[in-house]
Design a protein around this motif. Structure first.
Motif, short mmCIF file in Angstrom:
data_model
loop_
_atom_site.label_atom_id
_atom_site.label_comp_id
_atom_site.label_asym_id
_atom_site.label_seq_id
_atom_site.Cartn_x
_atom_site.Cartn_y
_atom_site.Cartn_z
N TRP A 20 0.85 -1.19 0.00
CA TRP A 20 0.00 0.00 0.00
C TRP A 20 0.87 1.23 0.00
O TRP A 20 1.92 1.28 0.63
CB TRP A 20 -0.92 -0.01 1.22
N ARG A 79 -7.93 2.24 0.21
CA ARG A 79 -8.40 2.07 1.58
C ARG A 79 -8.08 3.33 2.38
O ARG A 79 -7.25 4.15 2.00
CB ARG A 79 -7.75 0.86 2.24
N GLU A 107 -11.23 -2.37 2.48
CA GLU A 107 -10.69 -1.98 1.18
C GLU A 107 -11.83 -1.81 0.18
O GLU A 107 -12.84 -2.49 0.25
CB GLU A 107 -9.75 -3.05 0.65
#
Length: 56
Positions: free
Chosen positions: A4, A26, A34
């Motif tokens: 991420w 997210r 998510e």
């Protein structure tokens, strides 16, 4: 495992949106939730985000 990434514009307080390549987005405050996005869904999402709210 997805890596991420936060925007370089994100504040240091952790209040930001993260993007997972090939997965979705997210909220950094709630990383267990998510929003999955397929490759073909990115362009429409970015157009909407970049559009002036008065144009919607």
């Amino acid at each position: 495992m997805t890596r991420w990434r936060k925007s370089s514009y994100s504040a240091s307080d952790g209040n930001c949106v993260e993007v997972g390549r090939g997965v979705g987005i997210r909220d950094s405050k709630s990383p267990s939730v998510e929003l999955p996005l397929a490759a073909h869904q990115w362009a429409p999402l970015l157009r909407m985000v970049r559009t002036d709210p008065s144009d919607r």
